[in-house]
Write an enzyme that holds these catalytic residues in place. Structure first.
Site, PDB file in Angstrom:
ATOM      1  N   HIS A  52       0.866  -1.184   0.000  1.00  0.00           N
ATOM      2  CA  HIS A  52       0.000   0.000   0.000  1.00  0.00           C
ATOM      3  C   HIS A  52       0.902   1.234   0.000  1.00  0.00           C
ATOM      4  O   HIS A  52       2.108   1.120   0.227  1.00  0.00           O
ATOM      5  CB  HIS A  52      -0.904   0.017   1.236  1.00  0.00           C
ATOM      6  N   HIS A 110       5.717   6.333  -0.330  1.00  0.00           N
ATOM      7  CA  HIS A 110       6.521   5.137  -0.561  1.00  0.00           C
ATOM      8  C   HIS A 110       5.668   3.887  -0.415  1.00  0.00           C
ATOM      9  O   HIS A 110       4.599   3.917   0.188  1.00  0.00           O
ATOM     10  CB  HIS A 110       7.697   5.076   0.419  1.00  0.00           C
TER      11      HIS A 110
END
Length: 179
Positions: free
Chosen positions: A47, A131
């Site tokens: 995710h 990220h």
């Protein structure tokens, strides 16, 4: 011990989820790196965190969800290009990141930060660095890759996740695109 300190809680964060085909492609690419250090993040946990809330009392979750539902979005799906492999040495994380964060992504994160201010979460004051974590306990330089990363994380919704025993469970989601 007061009633406040015994209140049940959850560890929560807002994120963009990865579609199953994105997860598979990223996991295959990571496997091709041939790494034998660190702990791979399970592909089902891939995710892109938007805002980490940390420990949230059960009594606050409905309010958090209501505040998230009131966020005005751009009305278009988000595309985040994950085209840079990097290591965060202090936290021991190997990750994929965008070389350039999309303005729509930054606006969504800012809107979430503003919506969560009334709740006083202490962990929400971190600088946003988009990220996707590939490995934990990674203590080595950025590995060489025969194929440079170029993944397009496409999202038409954002979600509130609970981190529970190494798994991430979506508790609620909100569309980025008007239906």
């Amino acid at each position: 011990m007061s009633d406040e300190t015994r209140e049940p809680f959850k560890r929560l964060f807002f994120a963009l989820n990865c579609a199953p085909e994105q997860r598979r492609a990223i996991a295959q690419w990571r496997a091709a790196l041939g790494l034998n250090i660190g702990r791979p993040v399970p592909a089902e946990n891939f995710h892109l965190t938007l805002l980490f809330l940390g420990t949230v009392g059960m009594a606050q979750i409905a309010g958090v969800c209501k505040a998230a539902a009131n966020i005005r979005t751009s009305g278009v799906p988000l595309t985040v290009v994950l085209d840079r492999l990097d290591v965060w040495r202090r936290s021991g994380v190997l990750l994929l990141a965008p070389a350039q964060a999309a303005p729509e992504l930054l606006r969504l994160v800012y809107a979430l930060e503003q919506a969560m201010l009334p709740f006083g979460f202490e962990d929400t004051h971190r600088e946003f660095r988009p990220h996707l974590t590939l490995m934990r306990d990674y203590r080595a330089p950025v590995p060489e890759s025969a194929t440079p990363p170029e993944f397009y994380l496409r999202a038409d919704r954002f979600s509130l996740f609970e981190s529970h025993k190494g798994r991430y469970i979506a508790l609620a989601e909100w569309p980025l695109v008007a239906s």
